[in-house]
Design an enzyme around this catalytic site. Structure first.
Site, mmCIF file in Angstrom:
data_model
loop_
_atom_site.group_PDB
_atom_site.id
_atom_site.type_symbol
_atom_site.label_atom_id
_atom_site.label_comp_id
_atom_site.label_asym_id
_atom_site.label_seq_id
_atom_site.Cartn_x
_atom_site.Cartn_y
_atom_site.Cartn_z
ATOM 1 N N ASP A 56 47.527 35.297 40.352
ATOM 2 C CA ASP A 56 46.078 35.167 40.524
ATOM 3 C C ASP A 56 45.788 34.332 41.779
ATOM 4 O OD1 ASP A 56 43.494 35.422 38.330
ATOM 5 O OD2 ASP A 56 43.247 34.099 40.065
ATOM 6 N N ILE A 57 44.797 34.729 42.550
ATOM 7 C CA ILE A 57 44.463 34.053 43.802
ATOM 8 C C ILE A 57 43.858 32.664 43.543
ATOM 9 C CG2 ILE A 57 42.061 34.852 44.117
ATOM 10 C CD1 ILE A 57 42.902 35.644 47.002
ATOM 11 N N HIS B 229 42.850 43.971 33.292
ATOM 12 C CA HIS B 229 43.949 43.090 33.706
ATOM 13 C C HIS B 229 44.223 42.101 32.600
ATOM 14 C CE1 HIS B 229 40.048 41.735 35.264
ATOM 15 N NE2 HIS B 229 40.451 40.490 35.010
HETATM 16 P P1 5GP Z 1 38.326 38.273 35.250
HETATM 17 O O1 5GP Z 1 37.329 37.160 35.430
HETATM 18 O O2 5GP Z 1 37.747 39.616 35.654
HETATM 19 O O3 5GP Z 1 38.980 38.312 33.886
HETATM 20 O O4 5GP Z 1 39.526 37.925 36.218
HETATM 21 C C1 5GP Z 1 39.569 38.321 37.551
HETATM 22 C C2 5GP Z 1 40.657 37.474 38.186
HETATM 23 O O5 5GP Z 1 41.001 38.053 39.418
HETATM 24 C C3 5GP Z 1 40.230 36.038 38.470
HETATM 25 O O6 5GP Z 1 41.093 35.147 37.778
HETATM 26 C C4 5GP Z 1 40.336 35.924 39.980
HETATM 27 O O7 5GP Z 1 40.812 34.667 40.413
HETATM 28 C C5 5GP Z 1 41.298 37.041 40.336
HETATM 29 N N1 5GP Z 1 41.108 37.588 41.663
HETATM 30 C C6 5GP Z 1 39.901 37.936 42.238
HETATM 31 N N2 5GP Z 1 40.107 38.442 43.459
HETATM 32 C C7 5GP Z 1 41.457 38.414 43.680
HETATM 33 C C8 5GP Z 1 42.281 38.814 44.779
HETATM 34 O O8 5GP Z 1 41.821 39.306 45.814
HETATM 35 N N3 5GP Z 1 43.614 38.628 44.637
HETATM 36 C C9 5GP Z 1 44.172 38.095 43.498
HETATM 37 N N4 5GP Z 1 45.498 37.950 43.477
HETATM 38 N N5 5GP Z 1 43.422 37.718 42.438
HETATM 39 C C10 5GP Z 1 42.088 37.882 42.529
#
Ligand code: 5GP
Ligand code: ZN
Length: 115
Positions: A31-32, A101
């Site tokens: 995760d970034i 994810h």
């Molecule tokens: P959600 O909030 O949808 O469950 O999680 C999305 C996740 O994707 C977040 O934890 C966020 O930090 C991660 N994320 C968003 N953009 C990127 C990216 O460009 N690269 C990576 N590796 N992770 C990302």
């Protein structure tokens, strides 16, 4: 592939990511914005927006995501100490990327219930 989808673009290697594991069906990458010492995202290569869109034919890939998360936890040495696996779905859960994810979080003590 959904052209506008960030994770489809990572899967296509159009956007760089720190890849942890890859096979024909799934990709795992760091995760970034990590929320724990281990914070890996595991995604099916096929675009599925949310858990609400899963079909019976997706059972295999969902099982693979979960088993691969456990395998990565084992590689990181956190199987015994513990880890958390989370799918966020839609607004109330804070889903921000609409390609399913599985978050793998570990390496520190995690609070429960989550916020
Ligand atoms: P959600 O909030 O949808 O469950 O999680 C999305 C996740 O994707 C977040 O934890 C966020 O930090 C991660 N994320 C968003 N953009 C990127 C990216 O460009 N690269 C990576 N590796 N992770 C990302
Ligand atoms: Zn996608």
């Amino acid at each position: 592939m959904a052209a506008a989808c960030l994770f489809c673009r990572i899967i296509a290697h159009e956007i760089p990511a720190s890849i942890v594991y890859e096979d024909e069906a799934l990709l795992a990458f760091n995760d970034i914005n990590p929320q724990a010492p281990t914070h890996v995202l595991l995604v099916p290569k096929r675009h599925i927006e949310t858990l609400n869109d899963l079909q019976a034919g997706d059972d295999q890939i969902v099982g693979e995501l979960v088993r691969r998360a456990a395998a990565i936890a084992a590689e990181r040495g956190i199987s015994a100490t513990g880890f958390r696996t989370v799918f966020n779905t839609n607004r109330d859960a804070g889903q921000t990327v609409f390609h399913i994810h599985l978050h793998l979080l570990g390496g520190r003590s995690l609070q429960w219930p989550p916020g």
